[in-house]
Design a protein around this motif. Sequence first.
Motif, short mmCIF file in Angstrom:
data_model
loop_
_atom_site.label_atom_id
_atom_site.label_comp_id
_atom_site.label_asym_id
_atom_site.label_seq_id
_atom_site.Cartn_x
_atom_site.Cartn_y
_atom_site.Cartn_z
N GLU A 38 -0.88 34.05 46.70
CA GLU A 38 -0.64 35.48 46.92
C GLU A 38 -0.39 35.76 48.40
O GLU A 38 0.50 36.55 48.75
CB GLU A 38 -1.85 36.28 46.41
N PHE A 39 -1.19 35.12 49.25
CA PHE A 39 -0.99 35.29 50.70
C PHE A 39 0.38 34.78 51.12
O PHE A 39 1.09 35.42 51.92
CB PHE A 39 -2.09 34.55 51.46
N LYS A 87 5.89 35.82 52.72
CA LYS A 87 7.34 35.69 52.55
C LYS A 87 8.00 37.04 52.39
O LYS A 87 9.10 37.29 52.92
CB LYS A 87 7.62 34.81 51.32
N ILE A 88 7.35 37.97 51.66
CA ILE A 88 7.89 39.32 51.50
C ILE A 88 7.99 40.02 52.84
O ILE A 88 9.00 40.66 53.17
CB ILE A 88 7.04 40.12 50.50
N GLN A 89 6.90 39.88 53.64
CA GLN A 89 6.93 40.50 54.97
C GLN A 89 8.01 39.88 55.85
O GLN A 89 8.70 40.59 56.60
CB GLN A 89 5.56 40.36 55.63
N ASP A 90 8.16 38.55 55.75
CA ASP A 90 9.21 37.90 56.55
C ASP A 90 10.59 38.39 56.13
O ASP A 90 11.47 38.64 56.98
CB ASP A 90 9.12 36.39 56.39
N LYS A 91 10.79 38.52 54.79
CA LYS A 91 12.07 39.02 54.33
C LYS A 91 12.30 40.46 54.77
O LYS A 91 13.43 40.83 55.16
CB LYS A 91 12.14 38.93 52.80
N LYS A 92 11.25 41.27 54.75
CA LYS A 92 11.39 42.65 55.23
C LYS A 92 11.72 42.68 56.71
O LYS A 92 12.57 43.45 57.17
CB LYS A 92 10.10 43.42 54.95
#
Length: 261
Positions: free
Chosen positions: A211-212, A217-222
């Motif tokens: 989950e972390f 990865k979501i934050q990096d993509k954002k």
Amino acid sequence: FPMAEKQRLNIFPSRMALTAMKVRKKSAERGHRLLQQKSDSLTVRFRKIVGQIQDKKIEMGKGIKTASFSLAQAKYAAGDFSTTVIENCSTANFKVEIAEENVAGVKLPVFRRYGDLSSKDDEAARMEGSARELTGLAKGGAQIDKSRVQFVTALEQIVELASLQTAFLKLDEVIRITNRRVNAIEHVVIPRLENTVSYIISALDEREREEFYRLKKIQDKKKDAIKLKEEEQELHEAEQERQSAMLTGFMDQGADDDIVV
């Protein structure tokens, strides 16, 4: 139990399951402790009964020897009186009842004489009336009375020994069952619960790491999307500035000389 460490319960790893397994593990440890205390107390009583049986066997041997010798004396003094005794005995005057003794939750049978007299003097006094008929010049009745008291004492010792041996067999069976349960909890149940708890904790940790990683990865993509958008915005603004500058220079270079101001 070499395979116990590799065993675990088939359960879906979750926080609720982890709490339930910890509660079961704690209950198993408490049950193991109580069963161990029960086994220890029963073992202490078992060893005490073993000593009592040894002493009681010696005492019973002496009592039977004394009773047999007194019977020989009575036969020597009064002759063969077995037929007379059989004719005068209509009901049993030595009866045995069964009671129970609770030892660490185990009910042990206890045999004791029913309607036991307070002392052997009372027994001798009670039997004196029936013995007078057999009293002769050689005092055979007194010898018979003495022999009877000796045999009653031997019977009481036999009853006590039977009670101890019955308790011995009962305790031996219960101790073996209790020890098997203690070993099963110690080497099977608790390790299986511990392995299950470890499995659930590792699965939850792995899930948290996934989950972390997913959130990271979501934050990096954002961040990449925001950075790309900012770069596009900067390029757009730069293009607008370049076009504005070209337009301004074109207007400056294209001024008409024939126009008089």
